[in-house]
Design a protein around this motif. Sequence first.
Motif, short mmCIF file in Angstrom:
data_model
loop_
_atom_site.label_atom_id
_atom_site.label_comp_id
_atom_site.label_asym_id
_atom_site.label_seq_id
_atom_site.Cartn_x
_atom_site.Cartn_y
_atom_site.Cartn_z
N SER B 76 -69.89 -33.90 -0.96
CA SER B 76 -70.00 -35.50 -1.24
C SER B 76 -69.76 -35.83 -2.78
O SER B 76 -69.88 -36.78 -3.32
N ASP B 77 -70.31 -34.71 -3.55
CA ASP B 77 -70.29 -34.94 -4.90
C ASP B 77 -69.17 -34.04 -5.67
O ASP B 77 -69.07 -33.99 -7.00
N ASN B 78 -68.29 -33.54 -4.67
CA ASN B 78 -67.00 -32.83 -5.38
C ASN B 78 -67.66 -31.92 -6.55
O ASN B 78 -67.24 -31.57 -7.40
N GLN B 79 -68.39 -30.78 -5.73
CA GLN B 79 -68.88 -29.87 -6.59
C GLN B 79 -68.94 -28.57 -6.06
O GLN B 79 -69.06 -28.55 -4.61
N VAL B 80 -68.95 -27.36 -6.56
CA VAL B 80 -69.13 -26.23 -6.02
C VAL B 80 -70.14 -25.44 -6.85
O VAL B 80 -69.95 -25.43 -8.15
N VAL B 81 -71.01 -24.75 -6.46
CA VAL B 81 -72.02 -24.18 -6.98
C VAL B 81 -72.18 -22.70 -7.03
O VAL B 81 -71.92 -22.11 -5.86
N LEU B 82 -72.36 -21.89 -7.95
CA LEU B 82 -72.42 -20.37 -7.89
C LEU B 82 -73.80 -20.02 -8.44
O LEU B 82 -74.07 -20.69 -9.49
N THR B 83 -74.51 -19.06 -7.75
CA THR B 83 -75.58 -18.63 -8.13
C THR B 83 -75.53 -17.14 -8.25
O THR B 83 -74.66 -16.11 -7.40
N MET B 84 -76.01 -16.60 -9.33
CA MET B 84 -75.98 -14.91 -9.55
C MET B 84 -77.33 -14.71 -10.08
O MET B 84 -78.04 -15.16 -10.93
N THR B 85 -77.82 -13.69 -9.15
CA THR B 85 -79.28 -13.31 -9.43
C THR B 85 -79.24 -11.94 -10.45
O THR B 85 -78.30 -11.36 -10.71
N ASN B 86 -80.75 -11.85 -10.94
CA ASN B 86 -80.78 -10.59 -11.68
C ASN B 86 -79.90 -10.49 -12.60
O ASN B 86 -79.16 -9.45 -12.74
#
Lengths: 109, 121
Positions: B76-86
């Motif tokens: 809906s927001d034309n976004q892709v999210v990446l999360t990287m831990t530690n």
Amino acid sequence: SSVVTQTPSVSVAPGQTARITCGGQSIGDKRVHWYQQRPGQAPVLVIYDDRARPSGIPERFSASNSGNTATLTISTVEAGDEAHYFCQVWDATSDHLVVFGGGTTLTVL
Amino acid sequence: QITLKESGPTLVKPTQTLTLTCTFSGFSVTTSGVGVGWIRQPPGKALEWLALIYWNDDKFYSPSLKNRLTIAKDTSDNQVVLTMTNMDPVDTATYHCAHSDWAAASSFDFWGQGILVTVSS
């Protein structure tokens, strides 16, 4: 194998032909893409699917892929071609779906 | 015209979780064959692929980092999210998102300018 190797540097005089290689086990069985990266800029796709040129990329850029070596050829090299070039292997049969080579610095003498 | 832009923190502390957002225009991540990937580049070093998500929500991760990564799309927001831990100082790099399309043999044919993330206490 997920290892893809590139010669660190290549130097050519203007007007000559530069050949940049990308080596890997049976790389000819995989799809190879090539990117040009000038300092401080994002990479630009110059060859995809072994030998196809995106719109806007000069015909001076060509490539081949067979056996254990993929090759990017830049004909009639210009000063503006000086950049880093990275190959990228796409292997849908491997966990290593996307692998980049270590990059080759092209110096125009 | 396809454009992508990365956003997020430029400085994170060791052990923290990094969350980066790729906001794009000119294409839809619901179109068959379309994907968005993340690639990083430590200063002066080579490109390293991190993750890739497709229109059908298939997700792929670098085997060496998959335990630390999560990729998701917000259509809906034309976004892709990446999360990287530690996060660790060795994760200091410019992080790029890029458009991928089966029509271009799954190459990364359009790239964002990247965001430099420094990991330091």
